[in-house]
Design a protein around this motif. Structure first.
Motif, PDB file in Angstrom:
ATOM      1  N   GLY A   6     -46.724  24.515  -8.925  1.00  0.00           N
ATOM      2  CA  GLY A   6     -45.035  25.198 -10.143  1.00  0.00           C
ATOM      3  C   GLY A   6     -44.676  24.052 -10.518  1.00  0.00           C
ATOM      4  N   ALA A   7     -45.746  22.803 -11.543  1.00  0.00           N
ATOM      5  CA  ALA A   7     -45.033  21.760 -12.392  1.00  0.00           C
ATOM      6  C   ALA A   7     -44.478  22.573 -13.530  1.00  0.00           C
ATOM      7  CB  ALA A   7     -46.664  21.013 -11.988  1.00  0.00           C
ATOM      8  N   THR A   8     -44.772  23.474 -14.730  1.00  0.00           N
ATOM      9  CA  THR A   8     -44.208  24.055 -15.545  1.00  0.00           C
ATOM     10  C   THR A   8     -42.990  24.993 -15.363  1.00  0.00           C
ATOM     11  OG1 THR A   8     -45.776  26.212 -15.367  1.00  0.00           O
ATOM     12  CG2 THR A   8     -46.601  24.261 -17.440  1.00  0.00           C
ATOM     13  N   GLY A   9     -42.268  25.109 -14.366  1.00  0.00           N
ATOM     14  CA  GLY A   9     -41.703  25.954 -13.445  1.00  0.00           C
ATOM     15  C   GLY A   9     -40.369  24.996 -13.279  1.00  0.00           C
ATOM     16  N   LYS A  10     -39.212  24.774 -12.489  1.00  0.00           N
ATOM     17  CA  LYS A  10     -38.523  23.927 -11.959  1.00  0.00           C
ATOM     18  C   LYS A  10     -37.571  23.158 -11.450  1.00  0.00           C
ATOM     19  CE  LYS A  10     -35.614  28.022 -11.434  1.00  0.00           C
ATOM     20  NZ  LYS A  10     -36.193  29.027 -11.550  1.00  0.00           N
ATOM     21  N   THR A  11     -37.978  23.865 -10.182  1.00  0.00           N
ATOM     22  CA  THR A  11     -38.159  22.426  -9.073  1.00  0.00           C
ATOM     23  C   THR A  11     -39.523  21.285  -9.866  1.00  0.00           C
ATOM     24  OG1 THR A  11     -37.572  24.016  -7.586  1.00  0.00           O
ATOM     25  CG2 THR A  11     -38.240  21.797  -7.248  1.00  0.00           C
ATOM     26  N   GLY A  12     -41.023  22.288  -9.821  1.00  0.00           N
ATOM     27  CA  GLY A  12     -42.157  21.146 -10.155  1.00  0.00           C
ATOM     28  C   GLY A  12     -41.731  20.209 -11.047  1.00  0.00           C
ATOM     29  N   ARG A  31     -51.269  27.099 -15.463  1.00  0.00           N
ATOM     30  CA  ARG A  31     -51.868  28.479 -16.018  1.00  0.00           C
ATOM     31  C   ARG A  31     -52.197  28.222 -17.279  1.00  0.00           C
ATOM     32  NH1 ARG A  31     -49.232  32.992 -12.857  1.00  0.00           N
ATOM     33  NH2 ARG A  31     -47.475  32.436 -13.824  1.00  0.00           N
ATOM     34  N   PHE A  51     -53.915  29.862  -9.161  1.00  0.00           N
ATOM     35  CA  PHE A  51     -53.927  29.968  -7.924  1.00  0.00           C
ATOM     36  C   PHE A  51     -54.962  30.121  -7.416  1.00  0.00           C
ATOM     37  CE2 PHE A  51     -50.480  27.773  -5.062  1.00  0.00           C
ATOM     38  CZ  PHE A  51     -49.660  26.971  -5.996  1.00  0.00           C
ATOM     39  N   PRO A  72     -43.300  30.817  -7.145  1.00  0.00           N
ATOM     40  CA  PRO A  72     -42.270  31.942  -7.120  1.00  0.00           C
ATOM     41  C   PRO A  72     -42.498  32.476  -6.643  1.00  0.00           C
ATOM     42  CG  PRO A  72     -44.353  32.137  -9.135  1.00  0.00           C
ATOM     43  CD  PRO A  72     -44.388  31.154  -8.027  1.00  0.00           C
ATOM     44  N   ASN A  73     -41.582  33.373  -6.028  1.00  0.00           N
ATOM     45  CA  ASN A  73     -41.660  34.582  -4.649  1.00  0.00           C
ATOM     46  C   ASN A  73     -41.863  35.679  -5.458  1.00  0.00           C
ATOM     47  OD1 ASN A  73     -37.700  33.682  -3.993  1.00  0.00           O
ATOM     48  ND2 ASN A  73     -40.040  33.086  -3.328  1.00  0.00           N
ATOM     49  N   LEU A  80     -51.569  33.690  -1.368  1.00  0.00           N
ATOM     50  CA  LEU A  80     -51.854  32.672  -1.991  1.00  0.00           C
ATOM     51  C   LEU A  80     -51.487  30.723  -1.593  1.00  0.00           C
ATOM     52  CD1 LEU A  80     -50.944  33.839  -5.865  1.00  0.00           C
ATOM     53  CD2 LEU A  80     -53.171  34.019  -5.038  1.00  0.00           C
ATOM     54  N   PHE A 138     -30.070  27.590  -4.955  1.00  0.00           N
ATOM     55  CA  PHE A 138     -30.042  26.438  -6.616  1.00  0.00           C
ATOM     56  C   PHE A 138     -28.866  26.501  -7.789  1.00  0.00           C
ATOM     57  CE2 PHE A 138     -35.260  26.446  -7.038  1.00  0.00           C
ATOM     58  CZ  PHE A 138     -35.181  26.267  -6.059  1.00  0.00           C
TER      59      PHE A 138
END
Ligand SMILES: NC(=O)c1ccc[n+]([C@@H]2O[C@H](COP(=O)([O-])OP(=O)(O)OC[C@H]3O[C@@H](n4cnc5c(N)ncnc54)[C@H](OP(=O)(O)O)[C@@H]3O)[C@@H](O)[C@H]2O)c1
Length: 286
Positions: A6-12, A31, A51, A72-73, A80, A138
Motif C-alpha cells: 500500500g506504499a503508493t497510497g495514503k497511509t503506506g 503495482r 497481491f 484498500p476496501n 488477498l 482519517f
C-alpha cells in the motif's frame, strides 16, 4: 528488511516516508513503477506486482523481517490479505503489522469492520508475530470535501450528530513506523485516535476558525448520500459497505478516543486545526 504494501497510497506512503527519514532499509510491493517513482527516490527497493501475483509476493517477501499489510476496501480484501499472511508465514517473515479499523469487533455486522476482524483472527492464528493498528476515521477523508468547502463553505456527509476521534494519517503512519523499528510492540493492538472527540458540526467549527470564514456541515439524508456516492463507486459491495460504515458513525459507533499516540510516540496527536492549517492551499481560496 521491512516490506511495505500500500506504499503508493495514503497511509503506506506516509509510512514509507517516515521509515526512509529514519534510514531504515525497506522494500515495497507496488503495482505501478511510474506511480512508485517517488518511493525509489527515497531509496526504497521496488518489487512490481499485485497481491494476487504469487511469484511477485514470494519475491517481495524473501528475507523480510517485518511486513506491513495495507489494502484498500474491496470485496476481495479479506481473501488477498489472508493470502498475503499465508505467504508471509511460508517465507519465514517474523512479524506482520496490519492496518485494521477500530470498528473491527467480533459482533460487528458492518462489512468492512467484519472483514478486518476476520483477517485479524487469521493473522493471530498464523503463528506469526503481529501488531494490529486500528485507526479511527482519517482526517484526510475530509480532503474529498475540499471542493465544496472552498466553493460553497459547506461539506456534505450523512453522519448526523455522531462524533469521531478522527486521526491524522501522519500519526497512524508514525505509530506503524515506531512499531516496526522499536521493541515491545509485538502481539499488541493499538487503537489510534486524534486528540478530540468531534461531531461534524464541531469539525465545521474548526474549519471556520482556521480558514477565517464560515464553514457549515450539511447532514445529508442517508439515501441522498448513497445516490451521490454511487456516482463514484462502481462496486455495489463497496457502496453498501461505506454507507453502512457511515450509518455506524452516525449511530455513535466511533465515539471514543485513546492515548495511543502519546503512549507510543511520546507526543500529542495532531489536532484537526493543525491538519486544516497544514492543508490551507487545498481548503482555502487564496
Ligand atoms: N479512511 C478511513 O477513515 C479509515 C479508517 C480506518 C481504517 N481504514 C483502512 O485503511 C485501509 C486503506 O488505507 P489507505 O486509505 O492508506 O489506502 P489507499 O490510499 O487507498 O491506498 C491503497 C494502496 O493499496 C495498493 N493496492 C491496491 N490493491 C492492490 C493489489 N491488489 N496489490 C497490491 N497493491 C494494491 C494501492 O496501489 P495502487 O496505487 O497501485 O492503486 C495503494 O498503494 C483500508 O483497509 C481501510 O479499511 C481507513
Amino acid at each position: 528488511m521491512i516490506l511495505l504494501t500500500g506504499a503508493t497510497g495514503k497511509t503506506g506512503g506516509a509510512v514509507a516516508t517516515q521509515l526512509a527519514e529514519k534510514g531504515v532499509a525497506c522494500r515495497a510491493l507496488v503495482r505501478d513503477a511510474g506511480k512508485a517513482a517517488p518511493l525509489a527516490e527515497l531509496g526504497i527497493e521496488l518489487v512490481i506486482g499485485d497481491f494476487a501475483d504469487e511469484a511477485a509476493l514470494g519475491q517481495a517477501l524473501s528475507d523480510v523481517d517485518s511486513a506491513v499489510l495495507i489494502l484498500p476496501n474491496s470485496e476481495q480484501q479479506a481473501t488477498l490479505e489472508k493470502r498475503f499472511i499465508d505467504a508471509a508465514s511460508k517465507a519465514g517473515v517474523g512479524h506482520v503489522v496490519k492496518l485494521s479499523s477500530m470498528e473491527a469487533t467480533a459482533d460487528t455486522g458492518s462489512p468492512i469492520p467484519a472483514m478486518h476482524y476476520q483477517v485479524e483472527c487469521h493473522l493471530k492464528e498464523s503463528g506469526l508475530d503481529w501488531t494490529m493498528v486500528r485507526p479511527n476515521f482519517f482526517m484526510q477523508n475530509l480532503l474529498s470535501s475540499a471542493g465544496t468547502i472552498k466553493e460553497q463553505g459547506r461539506f456534505f456527509l450523512p453522519m448526523g450528530d455522531g462524533k469521531t476521534g478522527m486521526s491524522d494519517i501522519r500519526d497512524i503512519a508514525a505509530v506503524i513506523a515506531e512499531v516496526l523499528t522499536a521493541t515491545g510492540h509485538r502481539n499488541k493492538s493499538y487503537e489510534v485516535t486524534g486528540p478530540e472527540l468531534l461531531s461534524f458540526h464541531d469539525v465545521a467549527g474548526r474549519f471556520s476558525e482556521v480558514l477565517g470564514t464560515t464553514v457549515s456541515y450539511v447532514d445529508m439524508p442517508a439515501d441522498a448520500y448513497r445516490e451521490m456516492l454511487a456516482k463514484f463507486l462502481a462496486s455495489e459491495w463497496h457502496l453498501n459497505a461505506v454507507c453502512d460504515l457511515f450509518a455506524g458513525i452516525a449511530a455513535g459507533g466511533l465515539e471514543y478516543k485513546t492515548d495511543t499516540v502519546s503512549q507510543v510516540l511520546g507526543r500529542e496527536p495532531i489536532s484537526l486545526s493543525e491538519f486544516v492549517q497544514d492543508h490551507l492551499a487545498v481548503f482555502k481560496n487564496c
